[in-house]
Design a protein around this motif. Structure first.
Motif, PDB file in Angstrom:
ATOM      1  N   ASN A  14       9.722   2.314   2.938  1.00 55.73           N
ATOM      2  CA  ASN A  14      11.106   2.058   2.502  1.00 55.73           C
ATOM      3  C   ASN A  14      11.608   3.032   1.436  1.00 55.73           C
ATOM      4  OD1 ASN A  14      13.588   0.807   2.264  1.00 55.73           O
ATOM      5  ND2 ASN A  14      12.820  -0.956   1.117  1.00 55.73           N
ATOM      6  N   ILE A  15      11.414   4.319   1.662  1.00 52.33           N
ATOM      7  CA  ILE A  15      11.996   5.337   0.773  1.00 52.33           C
ATOM      8  C   ILE A  15      13.468   5.480   1.172  1.00 52.33           C
ATOM      9  CG2 ILE A  15      12.006   7.807   0.173  1.00 52.33           C
ATOM     10  CD1 ILE A  15       9.718   6.383  -1.177  1.00 52.33           C
ATOM     11  N   LEU A  39       7.514   5.918 -12.487  1.00 53.94           N
ATOM     12  CA  LEU A  39       7.830   7.305 -12.142  1.00 53.94           C
ATOM     13  C   LEU A  39       8.711   7.300 -10.906  1.00 53.94           C
ATOM     14  CD1 LEU A  39       4.309   8.912 -12.598  1.00 53.94           C
ATOM     15  CD2 LEU A  39       6.355   9.539 -13.878  1.00 53.94           C
ATOM     16  N   ASN A  40       9.500   8.342 -10.742  1.00 59.52           N
ATOM     17  CA  ASN A  40      10.235   8.556  -9.497  1.00 59.52           C
ATOM     18  C   ASN A  40       9.234   8.609  -8.329  1.00 59.52           C
ATOM     19  OD1 ASN A  40      10.846  10.873  -7.506  1.00 59.52           O
ATOM     20  ND2 ASN A  40      12.877  10.300  -8.221  1.00 59.52           N
ATOM     21  N   ALA A  58      -0.031   3.750  -4.097  1.00 62.09           N
ATOM     22  CA  ALA A  58       0.414   3.870  -5.480  1.00 62.09           C
ATOM     23  C   ALA A  58       0.953   2.531  -5.950  1.00 62.09           C
ATOM     24  CB  ALA A  58       1.501   4.936  -5.585  1.00 62.09           C
ATOM     25  N   VAL A  59       0.286   1.952  -6.959  1.00 59.64           N
ATOM     26  CA  VAL A  59       0.709   0.657  -7.505  1.00 59.64           C
ATOM     27  C   VAL A  59       0.719   0.744  -9.034  1.00 59.64           C
ATOM     28  CG1 VAL A  59      -0.258  -0.621  -5.541  1.00 59.64           C
ATOM     29  CG2 VAL A  59      -1.655  -0.245  -7.588  1.00 59.64           C
ATOM     30  N   GLU A 107      11.551   3.087  -4.148  1.00 57.86           N
ATOM     31  CA  GLU A 107      11.932   3.584  -5.468  1.00 57.86           C
ATOM     32  C   GLU A 107      12.026   2.489  -6.526  1.00 57.86           C
ATOM     33  OE1 GLU A 107      13.364   4.415  -2.606  1.00 57.86           O
ATOM     34  OE2 GLU A 107      13.672   6.583  -2.528  1.00 57.86           O
ATOM     35  N   SER A 108      12.536   1.318  -6.174  1.00 59.41           N
ATOM     36  CA  SER A 108      12.634   0.308  -7.227  1.00 59.41           C
ATOM     37  C   SER A 108      11.673  -0.859  -7.039  1.00 59.41           C
ATOM     38  CB  SER A 108      14.076  -0.197  -7.386  1.00 59.41           C
ATOM     39  OG  SER A 108      14.636  -0.506  -6.154  1.00 59.41           O
ATOM     40  N   GLN A 109      11.349  -1.200  -5.780  1.00 63.02           N
ATOM     41  CA  GLN A 109      10.446  -2.344  -5.569  1.00 63.02           C
ATOM     42  C   GLN A 109       8.977  -1.978  -5.412  1.00 63.02           C
ATOM     43  OE1 GLN A 109      13.377  -2.993  -2.989  1.00 63.02           O
ATOM     44  NE2 GLN A 109      14.383  -3.658  -4.857  1.00 63.02           N
TER      45      GLN A 109
END
Lengths: 247, 247
Positions: free
Chosen positions: B108-109, B229-230, B178-179, B201-203
């Motif tokens: 979901n990017i 981070l972005n 990545a978590v 990006e946000s979730q």
């Protein structure tokens, strides 16, 4: 809001007026929260009538505005409930010392998203000071501020004559720089102080600054055909390696 | 150009019509050059009359257009001399094997700049295949393509049911992700094959995919207040560390 009030706020979309009024805008609840936590002073909050918050806004003027007004003063495609007018801080006269800390130096970073992402990434990796050449994009540009995700409140930004600064610092400080034909990032000697120079998105480090770089760093590429990395990506990969090895 | 011709080209700004016509647009001489070098087929070039090139355009239709027409078919604020219509390639039916290679999986990017930057970064670090969840932004979105800086020609993109794919692959492949609360990137065991999941990006990584991650990676933060981070920065820092250690 009167037409004149709206005009006064939208003027802050433009760098010239931001400098005149010593104020800038940030948008959305998250940016408001980050700004409240910081030592930046909020001048006013312009909010959609339905907006509710648990944040403590004591002593801050909250102006309720219509959706139409919000979309006029917002610079986002989808305005995010609140627009916050923030006072610029007094400019720090004294530049940070390179004796103890890592400092990031940006040479002509033009893209707002890149600058904001670099500030956010620097914050993550504990870099507190960024020195920008005078032709870098303005930190108070709304797109820059949004991309920092609030990190603009924690990283000190200095816009100065970068070549002059580096010439002076090079007498005592290590100056690292991201270049296309340097030593591998993974093998080069790194210390936990000094200056790391990141160059422009398409031209890299400028001709005037290139000879001032003492440690030329290249991020190894692995067989792909990509000619370069995005400037914020290069900064992040280099900062990560500094932190991994020197903390 | 006739109004109809312009309409046919600008239709490609929209995903639905790109899919229908199996074509997309890229802009500027650099993107043209990268596309020419690739196995993508160019359908037509729309160029400003003054535009000159050393590139070999034999067999390609070059349509000279006015500045006004260029600005209508371009999606850039400052149109860059040429707009290129490119045919989509036949979709690869066979998914890449995780037995030998590192594969990037994107959950979901949404941000076009992030996806494009991830593709460019993956290309730099030799990642040839990216598996996208179906709710990722379209690779042929003009902003995605521009941000790839031509790397879209070298990285294979697959849009599939990502949870289903990961469930199947988890039987034999290592699945990294990545978590925010995993093991330090710098200490965790990394191999040169398997799948690396990067979340929204946000979730972050979605609830459905989180339990499928076997090796939970966190990029250490250094004392700053940044919460995250972005997504493209996180992908780059992780890919760099994989390459440093496993090549």
């Amino acid at each position: 809001m009167t037409a004149n009030e709206i005009k006064n706020i939208t003027a802050l979309h433009i760098e010239k007026y931001r400098k005149e009024k010593r104020a800038f805008l940030v948008e959305g609840p998250k940016m408001l929260e980050e700004t409240l936590k910081s030592d930046f002073k909020i001048k006013a909050i312009y909010a959609f009538p339905g907006w509710k918050t648990d944040l403590n806004l004591a002593g801050i003027s909250v102006v309720k505005i219509s959706a139409k007004e919000l979309s006029r003063i917002s610079q986002l495609k989808t305005p995010n409930q609140v627009v916050v007018e923030v006072a610029m801080k007094q400019h720090e006269e004294k530049l940070p010392s390179t004796d103890e800390k890592l400092i990031l130096a940006l040479d002509n970073i033009n893209n707002p998203g890149n600058l904001g992402t670099i500030v956010r990434t620097a914050d993550w990796f504990g870099i507190q000071n960024i020195i920008c050449s005078q032709n870098c994009v303005d930190i108070y540009n709304p797109k820059v501020l949004q991309a920092t995700m609030g990190s603009y409140t924690r990283v000190n930004m200095y816009y100065i004559d970068l070549p002059q600064y580096l010439r002076k610092e090079s007498e005592k400080a290590e100056i690292y720089g991201a270049v296309v034909d340097g030593e591998s990032l993974y093998n080069i000697d790194l210390q936990n102080k000094g200056i790391i120079v990141i160059g422009n998105e398409s031209q890299g480090v400028s001709a005037e600054i290139t000879p001032l770089i003492k440690r030329r760093i290249t991020i190894p590429s692995y067989g792909g055909g990509a000619e370069s990395l995005n400037a914020s990506i290069a900064a992040a990969v280099i900062l990560s390696e500094f932190r991994r090895r020197t903390f």
